[in-house]
Scaffold this active site. Structure first.
Site, PDB file in Angstrom:
ATOM      1  N   ASP A  92      72.557 166.372 -53.110  1.00 21.11           N
ATOM      2  CA  ASP A  92      72.562 166.671 -54.543  1.00 21.11           C
ATOM      3  C   ASP A  92      72.811 168.153 -54.794  1.00 21.11           C
ATOM      4  O   ASP A  92      72.050 169.018 -54.353  1.00 21.11           O
ATOM      5  CB  ASP A  92      71.219 166.246 -55.137  1.00 21.11           C
ATOM      6  CG  ASP A  92      71.252 166.165 -56.645  1.00 21.11           C
ATOM      7  OD1 ASP A  92      72.100 166.825 -57.269  1.00 21.11           O
ATOM      8  OD2 ASP A  92      70.420 165.432 -57.212  1.00 21.11           O
ATOM      9  N   ASP A 162      74.221 162.133 -64.912  1.00 19.08           N
ATOM     10  CA  ASP A 162      73.216 161.096 -64.685  1.00 19.08           C
ATOM     11  C   ASP A 162      73.259 160.031 -65.780  1.00 19.08           C
ATOM     12  O   ASP A 162      73.357 160.337 -66.972  1.00 19.08           O
ATOM     13  CB  ASP A 162      71.811 161.706 -64.675  1.00 19.08           C
ATOM     14  CG  ASP A 162      71.579 162.597 -63.466  1.00 19.08           C
ATOM     15  OD1 ASP A 162      72.430 162.612 -62.553  1.00 19.08           O
ATOM     16  OD2 ASP A 162      70.540 163.290 -63.443  1.00 19.08           O
TER      17      ASP A 162
END
Length: 341
Positions: A92, A162
């Site tokens: 990430d 997201d």
């Protein structure tokens, strides 16, 4: 995963996200925290169930939640993951964004070069371990990652920010994948983020739309709900093997948009056996109908056989046009094949 039937339906990975990390020892080796006292034993247990284990890190010094990242420890961490028996790594970018800005400024070419550098470094570290470990790039689609993700060692890469558990977020992400099909294929996939099915923010029909669109996109199906308390609707969506088969078709082709008419969208995906998966989506808040000419789906004049993958029924032979009744925020998902020329 096993008792619910998820494993037998094809879901393979148990993925641990951020906050598993403890501290590094004097030699720089990462250790898990008290929530995960023996990661090797956990991996062995997961493997004993016919499943695989995923883990999380970041190219930054810290992760999104402020835990230990992999900056300066890429090979050490890769070796540790391999020793534990990890099968999948989500990497990430979020905690590296400051360094990215310092190194690249606002120059998109420099930004892309930095991301290629840091993701390739972890890919090489994982490859050096000798253990097959899937590498997931979580960097939100920045700098058109679909153009360079595979060459940098990614097996899947996020194409968007997201997802949230509401229709607008899901639809915005899912339908924005139009045009990305040339960049996906076996071993390297566009990832529009996890499934929100069963988390409560959408209706069952909206979750059907979610699952149908992700299946047509050949997207990784990463369930993000509580498997211990699935409702019948949630089970019926996540465990629909006919829909999963569209996602997991061995040809590995990503579907794409065929055409739109106002809030109606028609998507298709050619499957390994020559049949075509077709999704007819209604993005409006009222039911709508649509006549879909079979010629627009690649069929010659003649008779087409079909199956409704949510109703689990075979259709009457279709001649020239399919007449679809599509619920609000809903979908009709079909599998069609030519029978008579």
């Amino acid at each position: 995963m096993v008792a619910s039937g998820m494993r037998d339906a094809g879901y393979v990975y148990i993925n641990i996200d951020d906050t598993w990390q403890g501290t590094r020892d004097a030699n720089g080796n990462i250790h898990p925290n008290s929530k995960f006292p023996d990661m090797k034993a956990l991996a062995d247990y997961v493997h004993s169930k016919g499943l695989k284990l995923g883990i999380y890190s970041s190219p930054g010094a810290k992760t999104c939640a402020g835990y230990e990242g992999s900056l300066g420890h890429e090979q050490q961490d890769a070796d540790t993951y391999a020793k534990w028996g990890v099968d999948y790594l989500k990497y990430d970018l979020c905690s590296y964004t400051k360094e990215l800005k310092e190194r690249a400024g606002n120059d998109p070419d420099k930004s892309r070069a930095v991301m290629i550098e840091i993701y390739s470094k972890m890919h090489e570290a994982l490859a050096h371990t000798g253990r097959p470990i899937i590498l997931s790039f979580c960097q939100y689609g920045w700098q058109a990652v679909w153009r360079w993700g595979a060459a940098s060692g990614g097996n899947l890469w996020r194409t968007t920010g997201d997802i949230e558990d509401n229709y607008n977020s899901m639809a915005s992400i899912g339908f924005s994948q139009a045009g990305l099909s040339p960049f996906a294929g076996p071993g390297h996939w566009n990832d529009p983020d996890m499934l929100e099915v069963g988390n409560g923010g959408m209706t069952p029909m909206e979750y059907r739309t979610h699952m149908s669109l992700w299946a047509l996109l050949a997207a990784p199906l990463l369930a993000g709900n509580d498997l211990s308390s699935m409702s019948p609707d949630t089970r019926n969506i996540l465990l629909n093997r006919e829909v999963i088969a569209i996602d997991q078709d061995p040809a590995g082709r990503q579907g794409d948009r065929v055409y739109t008419e106002g809030p109606l969208e028609v998507w298709s995906k050619t499957l390994a056996d020559g049949s075509v998966a077709v999704g007819i989506f209604n993005r409006w808040t009222m039911p709508l109908t649509l006549d879909v000419p079979l010629a627009r789906l690649g069929f010659n004049k003649g008779v087409v056989a079909g199956r409704d993958l949510w109703a689990h029924v075979d259709l009457s032979p279709i001649h020239d046009t399919y007449h679809a009744h599509v619920p609000p925020h809903g979908v009709v998902l079909l599998r069609l094949r030519q029978t008579v020329q």
